[in-house]
Write a protein that holds these residues in place. Structure first.
Motif, short mmCIF file in Angstrom:
data_model
loop_
_atom_site.label_atom_id
_atom_site.label_comp_id
_atom_site.label_asym_id
_atom_site.label_seq_id
_atom_site.Cartn_x
_atom_site.Cartn_y
_atom_site.Cartn_z
N LEU A 3 0.83 -1.19 0.00
CA LEU A 3 0.00 0.00 0.00
C LEU A 3 0.87 1.24 0.00
O LEU A 3 1.88 1.30 0.67
N ASN A 4 0.44 2.23 -0.75
CA ASN A 4 1.14 3.50 -0.81
C ASN A 4 0.56 4.41 0.25
O ASN A 4 -0.62 4.77 0.19
N ILE A 7 -1.59 7.59 -0.69
CA ILE A 7 -2.95 7.51 -1.22
C ILE A 7 -3.88 7.10 -0.09
O ILE A 7 -3.80 5.98 0.41
N ASP A 9 -6.99 5.74 2.05
CA ASP A 9 -7.89 4.60 1.85
C ASP A 9 -9.22 5.03 1.24
O ASP A 9 -9.80 4.29 0.44
N ILE A 12 -8.83 5.13 -2.46
CA ILE A 12 -8.76 3.78 -2.99
C ILE A 12 -10.16 3.17 -3.03
O ILE A 12 -10.57 2.57 -4.02
N ASP A 13 -10.93 3.35 -1.95
CA ASP A 13 -12.30 2.83 -1.90
C ASP A 13 -13.17 3.47 -2.98
O ASP A 13 -13.96 2.79 -3.64
N ARG A 16 -12.24 2.08 -6.35
CA ARG A 16 -12.69 0.69 -6.42
C ARG A 16 -14.19 0.63 -6.71
O ARG A 16 -14.65 -0.16 -7.54
N TRP A 26 -6.96 -4.61 -4.17
CA TRP A 26 -6.16 -3.48 -3.70
C TRP A 26 -5.13 -3.12 -4.75
O TRP A 26 -4.65 -3.98 -5.49
N PRO A 27 -4.76 -1.84 -4.82
CA PRO A 27 -3.74 -1.44 -5.80
C PRO A 27 -2.38 -2.03 -5.43
O PRO A 27 -2.06 -2.20 -4.26
N HIS A 29 1.41 -1.19 -5.70
CA HIS A 29 2.33 -0.10 -5.98
C HIS A 29 3.77 -0.59 -6.04
O HIS A 29 4.70 0.18 -5.87
#
Length: 75
Positions: A3-4, A7, A9, A12-13, A16, A26-27, A29
């Motif tokens: 996880l980065n 960024i 959460d 990201i959500d 998504r 999940w991404p 990275h």
């Protein structure tokens, strides 16, 4: 899962949900060797070999062989 921390959460959500991906997606990275792989493929296609020392020597000759740029003074 890498996880980065830059960024959030919530971002990201949101992405998504917009892409309608599952919650367990999940991404990633991690580093990608794509540029290195691309250069390798180009060399194979062109039939050339990577030789850093020779490349530096050719560049040095080319740089020394160029005339120096004229400097102009503006008044």
């Amino acid at each position: 899962m890498l996880l980065n921390p830059e960024i959030p959460d919530v971002v990201i959500d949101h992405v998504r949900r917009c892409l309608e991906l599952a919650e367990d997606i999940w991404p990633d990275h991690g580093s990608s060797p794509s540029a290195k792989a691309h250069r390798k493929l180009v060399r194979q296609r062109q039939g050339v070999k990577y030789d850093a020392g020779r490349a530096r020597a050719i560049a040095a000759v080319a740089i020394r062989g160029r005339p120096r740029p004229r400097t102009t003074r503006r008044i």
